[in-house]
Design a protein around this motif. Structure first.
Motif, PDB file in Angstrom:
ATOM      1  N   GLY A   1      73.696 -63.849  64.786  1.00 14.19           N
ATOM      2  CA  GLY A   1      74.421 -64.263  65.978  1.00 14.19           C
ATOM      3  C   GLY A   1      74.189 -65.722  66.311  1.00 14.19           C
ATOM      4  O   GLY A   1      73.626 -66.480  65.526  1.00 14.19           O
ATOM      5  N   GLN A   2      74.617 -66.092  67.529  1.00  9.89           N
ATOM      6  CA  GLN A   2      74.542 -67.492  67.945  1.00  9.89           C
ATOM      7  C   GLN A   2      73.189 -67.824  68.575  1.00  9.89           C
ATOM      8  O   GLN A   2      72.875 -68.997  68.786  1.00  9.89           O
TER       9      GLN A   2
ATOM     10  N   VAL B   1      64.666 -70.298  70.191  1.00  6.96           N
ATOM     11  CA  VAL B   1      65.951 -69.612  70.197  1.00  6.96           C
ATOM     12  C   VAL B   1      65.772 -68.350  69.350  1.00  6.96           C
ATOM     13  O   VAL B   1      65.289 -68.428  68.213  1.00  6.96           O
ATOM     14  N   TYR B   2      66.145 -67.228  69.899  1.00 10.40           N
ATOM     15  CA  TYR B   2      65.976 -65.947  69.225  1.00 10.40           C
ATOM     16  C   TYR B   2      67.312 -65.483  68.667  1.00 10.40           C
ATOM     17  O   TYR B   2      68.326 -65.514  69.361  1.00 10.40           O
ATOM     18  N   TYR B   3      67.272 -65.027  67.406  1.00 12.42           N
ATOM     19  CA  TYR B   3      68.474 -64.603  66.699  1.00 12.42           C
ATOM     20  C   TYR B   3      68.342 -63.170  66.210  1.00 12.42           C
ATOM     21  O   TYR B   3      67.268 -62.745  65.765  1.00 12.42           O
ATOM     22  N   CYS B   4      69.455 -62.487  66.261  1.00  9.98           N
ATOM     23  CA  CYS B   4      69.575 -61.147  65.712  1.00  9.98           C
ATOM     24  C   CYS B   4      70.143 -61.268  64.297  1.00  9.98           C
ATOM     25  O   CYS B   4      71.103 -62.017  64.086  1.00  9.98           O
TER      26      CYS B   4
ATOM     27  N   GLY C   1      68.969 -52.323  57.825  1.00  7.51           N
ATOM     28  CA  GLY C   1      67.930 -52.852  58.685  1.00  7.51           C
ATOM     29  C   GLY C   1      68.435 -53.987  59.555  1.00  7.51           C
ATOM     30  O   GLY C   1      69.452 -54.608  59.264  1.00  7.51           O
ATOM     31  N   MET C   2      67.717 -54.211  60.630  1.00  7.04           N
ATOM     32  CA  MET C   2      68.025 -55.312  61.547  1.00  7.04           C
ATOM     33  C   MET C   2      66.728 -56.030  61.880  1.00  7.04           C
ATOM     34  O   MET C   2      65.633 -55.465  61.731  1.00  7.04           O
ATOM     35  N   ALA C   3      66.855 -57.243  62.363  1.00  7.43           N
ATOM     36  CA  ALA C   3      65.659 -58.013  62.656  1.00  7.43           C
ATOM     37  C   ALA C   3      65.920 -59.021  63.756  1.00  7.43           C
ATOM     38  O   ALA C   3      67.065 -59.420  64.000  1.00  7.43           O
ATOM     39  N   TRP C   4      64.855 -59.417  64.397  1.00 11.52           N
ATOM     40  CA  TRP C   4      64.868 -60.564  65.299  1.00 11.52           C
ATOM     41  C   TRP C   4      64.098 -61.694  64.626  1.00 11.52           C
ATOM     42  O   TRP C   4      62.999 -61.490  64.095  1.00 11.52           O
ATOM     43  N   TYR C   5      64.705 -62.867  64.656  1.00 13.98           N
ATOM     44  CA  TYR C   5      64.066 -64.088  64.187  1.00 13.98           C
ATOM     45  C   TYR C   5      64.020 -65.059  65.363  1.00 13.98           C
ATOM     46  O   TYR C   5      64.736 -64.887  66.357  1.00 13.98           O
ATOM     47  N   ARG C   6      63.203 -66.096  65.230  1.00 16.22           N
ATOM     48  CA  ARG C   6      63.206 -67.150  66.239  1.00 16.22           C
ATOM     49  C   ARG C   6      63.041 -68.499  65.555  1.00 16.22           C
ATOM     50  O   ARG C   6      62.483 -68.596  64.464  1.00 16.22           O
ATOM     51  N   GLN C   7      63.535 -69.519  66.239  1.00  9.70           N
ATOM     52  CA  GLN C   7      63.465 -70.858  65.671  1.00  9.70           C
ATOM     53  C   GLN C   7      63.138 -71.870  66.741  1.00  9.70           C
ATOM     54  O   GLN C   7      63.800 -71.929  67.793  1.00  9.70           O
TER      55      GLN C   7
END
Length: 121
Positions: A112-113, A91-94, A32-38
């Motif tokens: 990722g960065q 900031v969005y992260y994979c 699985g993969m996801a997008w997160y944000r901070q």
């Protein structure tokens, strides 16, 4: 594992952006993969997830506005963001990880960065 996000930027309220995540070296056990944000000063939050069989889930505030997809999620992941709001600024992260009993668990170090998304009011 290398995950490189791109596509962030500055957009007005109501606008759209598409984020991309180029992935390489993702091991077989990742399903699985996801997008997160901070947002600064806050915990990273999960935005959307997708499993290797294409099942998707969304955080309540983005449901109906964001779409997660990938041709092969272990090589390319996307997040189409429509009707953007100032509260989407982050900031969005994979992330790569695995699902267990329907819950996504990000694998340690597999992110990722990040790419900055700023929505102006």
């Amino acid at each position: 594992v290398q995950l490189v996000e791109s596509g962030g930027g500055l957009v007005q309220t109501g606008g759209s952006l598409t984020l991309s995540c180029a992935a390489s070296g993702v091991p077989e056990h990742i399903n699985g993969m996801a997008w997160y944000r901070q947002i600064p000063g806050r915990q990273r939050e999960q935005v959307a997830t997708i499993s290797s069989d294409g099942a998707t889930k969304y955080e309540h505030s983005v449901k109906g506005r964001f779409t997660i997809s990938g041709d092969n999620i272990k090589t390319a992941l996307y997040l189409q963001m429509n009707s953007l709001k100032p509260e989407d600024t982050a900031v969005y992260y994979c992330h790569a990880g695995h699902f267990y009993e329907g819950i996504f668990y990000p694998a340690a170090g597999y992110w990722g960065q990040g790419t900055q998304v700023t929505v102006s009011s």
